[in-house]
Design a protein around this motif. Structure first.
Motif, mmCIF file in Angstrom:
data_model
loop_
_atom_site.group_PDB
_atom_site.id
_atom_site.type_symbol
_atom_site.label_atom_id
_atom_site.label_comp_id
_atom_site.label_asym_id
_atom_site.label_seq_id
_atom_site.Cartn_x
_atom_site.Cartn_y
_atom_site.Cartn_z
ATOM 1 N N GLY A 145 69.559 58.962 36.517
ATOM 2 C CA GLY A 145 70.834 59.143 36.075
ATOM 3 C C GLY A 145 71.528 59.593 37.241
ATOM 4 O O GLY A 145 71.354 60.861 37.793
ATOM 5 N N SER A 146 72.691 58.798 38.012
ATOM 6 C CA SER A 146 73.341 59.409 38.990
ATOM 7 C C SER A 146 74.444 60.737 38.428
ATOM 8 O O SER A 146 74.784 60.594 37.396
ATOM 9 N N LEU A 147 74.560 61.639 39.812
ATOM 10 C CA LEU A 147 75.554 62.507 39.177
ATOM 11 C C LEU A 147 76.832 61.946 38.794
ATOM 12 O O LEU A 147 77.687 62.224 37.966
ATOM 13 N N GLU A 148 77.323 60.861 39.540
ATOM 14 C CA GLU A 148 78.475 60.007 39.035
ATOM 15 C C GLU A 148 78.623 59.559 37.600
ATOM 16 O O GLU A 148 79.637 59.774 36.622
ATOM 17 N N ARG A 149 77.429 58.936 37.340
ATOM 18 C CA ARG A 149 77.301 58.500 35.832
ATOM 19 C C ARG A 149 77.255 59.781 34.836
ATOM 20 O O ARG A 149 78.089 59.574 33.783
ATOM 21 N N VAL A 150 76.405 60.603 35.106
ATOM 22 C CA VAL A 150 76.449 61.663 34.156
ATOM 23 C C VAL A 150 77.986 62.503 34.050
ATOM 24 O O VAL A 150 78.307 62.681 32.852
ATOM 25 N N ARG A 151 78.585 62.400 35.233
ATOM 26 C CA ARG A 151 79.980 63.059 34.905
ATOM 27 C C ARG A 151 80.778 62.161 34.056
ATOM 28 O O ARG A 151 81.458 62.738 33.415
ATOM 29 N N GLU A 152 80.611 61.046 34.289
ATOM 30 C CA GLU A 152 81.582 59.914 33.320
ATOM 31 C C GLU A 152 81.099 60.225 31.756
ATOM 32 O O GLU A 152 81.946 60.357 31.024
ATOM 33 N N LEU A 153 79.846 60.211 31.592
ATOM 34 C CA LEU A 153 79.298 60.623 30.173
ATOM 35 C C LEU A 153 79.877 61.794 29.694
ATOM 36 O O LEU A 153 80.303 62.018 28.485
ATOM 37 N N ALA A 154 79.700 62.929 30.548
ATOM 38 C CA ALA A 154 80.267 64.428 29.894
ATOM 39 C C ALA A 154 81.721 64.207 29.772
ATOM 40 O O ALA A 154 82.129 64.712 28.868
ATOM 41 N N ALA A 155 82.550 63.476 30.762
ATOM 42 C CA ALA A 155 83.753 63.533 30.369
ATOM 43 C C ALA A 155 84.259 62.839 29.131
ATOM 44 O O ALA A 155 85.034 63.202 28.397
ATOM 45 N N ASP A 156 83.408 61.556 28.755
ATOM 46 C CA ASP A 156 83.605 61.007 27.619
ATOM 47 C C ASP A 156 83.280 61.623 26.296
ATOM 48 O O ASP A 156 84.080 61.402 25.348
ATOM 49 N N TRP A 157 82.012 62.402 26.457
ATOM 50 C CA TRP A 157 81.664 63.230 25.322
ATOM 51 C C TRP A 157 82.401 64.414 25.148
ATOM 52 O O TRP A 157 82.427 65.119 24.044
ATOM 53 N N GLY A 158 83.380 64.838 26.157
ATOM 54 C CA GLY A 158 84.196 65.938 25.930
ATOM 55 C C GLY A 158 83.545 67.137 26.168
ATOM 56 O O GLY A 158 83.492 68.309 25.934
ATOM 57 N N GLY A 159 82.474 66.931 27.041
ATOM 58 C CA GLY A 159 81.384 68.054 27.226
ATOM 59 C C GLY A 159 82.024 68.848 28.789
ATOM 60 O O GLY A 159 82.374 68.056 29.775
ATOM 61 N N ARG A 160 81.446 70.053 28.951
ATOM 62 C CA ARG A 160 81.539 70.750 30.009
ATOM 63 C C ARG A 160 80.413 70.298 31.162
ATOM 64 O O ARG A 160 79.361 70.831 30.697
#
Length: 192
Positions: A145-160
């Motif tokens: 999982g690319s850092l960019e994609r994980v960054r998107e997931l974290a934002a969508d999930w409301g995670g830090r």
């Protein structure tokens, strides 16, 4: 007068289940030695690749617990946790979501294809905000999982999002066993 009950730690492994030298296994042992209640979602004996079976296994563990829980998920366990959160409720204080894979793009050889993952119900990966606080730990060189994609997931999930640097998939195959930072992040989740 006693304070609030300490949350039970629920370990949610990925699809490769339990590995002795994996940071989740080592974390569970350290927390148990310190007097914490720790429960690990057991490996499936059937339908190991089925999302519904993985979600049901997590739900069965959580449903048997009294009081608050904190979830500690790695890899596909993160995706299991996110799917579980869409349909099941519990007193979840928070979730530590470590190196989620990108199931919507091709994974390296030896891993299920996007088609196989879709057939088994893993995609699309839910993108709505989680109903509990979360910390999403990401690697800058994770082959799953690319850092960019994980960054998107974290934002969508409301995670830090917590960027870990170049730690691969943060598993024994990438040279990692004990991961002391997991205890720090777990403490942050529980104590704000």
């Amino acid at each position: 007068m006693s304070g609030p009950a300490q949350a039970t730690v629920v370990i949610v492994p990925g699809l490769r289940d339990h590995v002795e030298e994996h940071w989740q296994t080592l974390l569970a042992a350290r927390l148990a030695e310190a007097g914490r209640t720790v429960v690990t979602v057991p490996p499936l004996t059937e339908d190991r690749l089925g999302r519904e079976a993985q979600v049901a296994a997590l739900d069965k563990v959580v449903a048997q617990l009294d009081g608050p829980v904190v979830l500690v998920a790695h890899s596909a366990g993160v995706i299991t946790t996110v799917h579980w959160s869409q349909r099941h409720g519990a007193d979840v204080q928070g979730a530590l979501l470590v190196t989620p894979p990108d199931f919507e793009t091709p994974l390296p050889e030896g891993y299920p294809t996007p088609e196989v993952l879709a057939e088994n119900g893993w995609t699309p990966v839910p993108r709505s905000a989680l109903p509990f606080p979360s910390v999403v730990a990401a690697s800058s060189d994770d082959p799953l999982g690319s850092l960019e994609r994980v960054r998107e997931l974290a934002a969508d999930w409301g995670g830090r999002l917590v960027e870990l640097g170049a730690v691969g998939h943060l598993n024994p195959a990438s040279g990692h066993g004990p991961w002391p930072r997991s205890e720090e992040l777990l403490s942050e989740l529980e104590h704000g």
